[in-house]
Design a protein around this motif. Sequence first.
Motif, mmCIF file in Angstrom:
data_model
loop_
_atom_site.group_PDB
_atom_site.id
_atom_site.type_symbol
_atom_site.label_atom_id
_atom_site.label_comp_id
_atom_site.label_asym_id
_atom_site.label_seq_id
_atom_site.Cartn_x
_atom_site.Cartn_y
_atom_site.Cartn_z
ATOM 1 N N UNK A 177 63.949 11.064 54.395
ATOM 2 C CA UNK A 177 63.176 10.742 53.195
ATOM 3 C C UNK A 177 61.765 10.315 53.579
ATOM 4 N N UNK A 178 61.646 9.522 54.647
ATOM 5 C CA UNK A 178 60.322 9.088 55.100
ATOM 6 C C UNK A 178 59.447 10.254 55.512
ATOM 7 N N UNK A 179 60.022 11.192 56.256
ATOM 8 C CA UNK A 179 59.261 12.377 56.678
ATOM 9 C C UNK A 179 58.832 13.192 55.467
ATOM 10 N N UNK A 180 59.757 13.389 54.539
ATOM 11 C CA UNK A 180 59.421 14.127 53.312
ATOM 12 C C UNK A 180 58.355 13.394 52.509
ATOM 13 N N UNK A 181 58.476 12.047 52.456
ATOM 14 C CA UNK A 181 57.537 11.262 51.654
ATOM 15 C C UNK A 181 56.104 11.402 52.123
ATOM 16 N N UNK A 182 55.894 11.514 53.435
ATOM 17 C CA UNK A 182 54.532 11.673 53.953
ATOM 18 C C UNK A 182 53.913 12.956 53.437
ATOM 19 N N UNK A 183 54.646 14.049 53.535
ATOM 20 C CA UNK A 183 54.125 15.332 53.051
ATOM 21 C C UNK A 183 53.888 15.300 51.545
ATOM 22 N N UNK A 184 54.819 14.689 50.815
ATOM 23 C CA UNK A 184 54.672 14.611 49.356
ATOM 24 C C UNK A 184 53.447 13.793 48.969
ATOM 25 N N UNK A 185 53.205 12.694 49.684
ATOM 26 C CA UNK A 185 52.043 11.857 49.387
ATOM 27 C C UNK A 185 50.746 12.598 49.665
ATOM 28 N N UNK A 186 50.706 13.381 50.748
ATOM 29 C CA UNK A 186 49.499 14.151 51.059
ATOM 30 C C UNK A 186 49.170 15.122 49.928
ATOM 31 N N UNK A 187 50.202 15.755 49.383
ATOM 32 C CA UNK A 187 49.991 16.677 48.262
ATOM 33 C C UNK A 187 49.491 15.926 47.040
ATOM 34 N N UNK A 188 50.069 14.758 46.754
ATOM 35 C CA UNK A 188 49.649 13.973 45.592
ATOM 36 C C UNK A 188 48.211 13.483 45.750
ATOM 37 N N UNK A 189 47.840 13.081 46.959
ATOM 38 C CA UNK A 189 46.468 12.645 47.185
ATOM 39 C C UNK A 189 45.493 13.792 46.949
ATOM 40 N N UNK A 190 45.883 14.997 47.370
ATOM 41 C CA UNK A 190 45.035 16.163 47.144
ATOM 42 C C UNK A 190 44.857 16.414 45.645
ATOM 43 N N UNK A 191 45.959 16.301 44.897
ATOM 44 C CA UNK A 191 45.893 16.490 43.451
ATOM 45 C C UNK A 191 45.012 15.429 42.791
ATOM 46 N N UNK A 192 45.115 14.184 43.264
ATOM 47 C CA UNK A 192 44.278 13.108 42.721
ATOM 48 C C UNK A 192 42.810 13.381 42.999
ATOM 49 N N UNK A 193 42.520 13.893 44.199
ATOM 50 C CA UNK A 193 41.132 14.219 44.552
ATOM 51 C C UNK A 193 40.575 15.286 43.617
ATOM 52 N N UNK A 194 41.374 16.336 43.398
ATOM 53 C CA UNK A 194 40.945 17.409 42.486
ATOM 54 C C UNK A 194 40.739 16.863 41.074
ATOM 55 N N UNK A 195 41.677 16.041 40.613
ATOM 56 C CA UNK A 195 41.563 15.467 39.267
ATOM 57 C C UNK A 195 40.338 14.564 39.145
ATOM 58 N N UNK A 196 40.035 13.813 40.219
ATOM 59 C CA UNK A 196 38.873 12.919 40.197
ATOM 60 C C UNK A 196 37.576 13.717 40.100
ATOM 61 N N UNK A 197 37.511 14.803 40.877
ATOM 62 C CA UNK A 197 36.307 15.652 40.848
ATOM 63 C C UNK A 197 36.143 16.290 39.480
ATOM 64 N N UNK A 198 37.235 16.800 38.926
ATOM 65 C CA UNK A 198 37.169 17.417 37.590
ATOM 66 C C UNK A 198 36.788 16.382 36.528
ATOM 67 N N UNK A 199 37.350 15.156 36.683
ATOM 68 C CA UNK A 199 37.048 14.096 35.701
ATOM 69 C C UNK A 199 35.582 13.731 35.690
#
Length: 221
Positions: free
Chosen positions: A199-221
């Motif tokens: 779960x920890x290994x999966x969580x790191x990859x999942x968080x990286x994807x979420x951070x990327x999405x937040x970055x895109x959303x911030x730029x669009x906002x």
Amino acid sequence: DSALLRYVASYTEQGNKKGLDETISTAMAMFSCTGLFVIIASFVFAVPLTNFFEVEPEHFDNFKRLIWILGISIGLSFPGNVFAAILKAREKYIASNIAVTGTAIVRAFLIVFVLVQGWGLLGVAYATLIATIFRVVINFLLYRNLTAKSQINFRHARWNVLYTLLIYGATTSVIIIADILRFNLDSFVIGKWVGMVEVGVYGIAALLIRYMLRLVAAVMG
């Protein structure tokens, strides 16, 4: 938040102080009750959730405390979001972004600090709680200094205003809940049937994807 943004902006433009005070007071009462419910629920369901995920005995207490801490953090964020929404509705975007950026920096430094100290997952949870408190305080101070025309007082809360906010925000709420399920349902399944290390290994990859999405959303906002 969408309903709060809409009506705060509208009443501000109209110069309707009564409508403005009733709207933000009702929203604060609603979100405070929601936050309190989340905190109570985290304490009530901590043990059942720990049993459901079949946490190893040596991690049982820490996992239970983790749920408590995250429940408190989420609960506090509900009323804190009211201040953030008011800032956006009043077009204080620079101040709002400063609060968001400052919180992200504080959270990052705290997480690095607790991990270096060897405090593990529980330390990360405490770091998240402290960052949440920091965000709420910053948004409150910005609200007090930049939105002097509005006043939060629970005596100004009205049932008819609550009904209006709920009806307006119903569609948005469904979309947000669906979005949460879309990005978190897999984590729930993995947490149930996969070991803690995986779960920890999966969580790191999942968080990286979420951070990327937040970055895109911030730029669009």
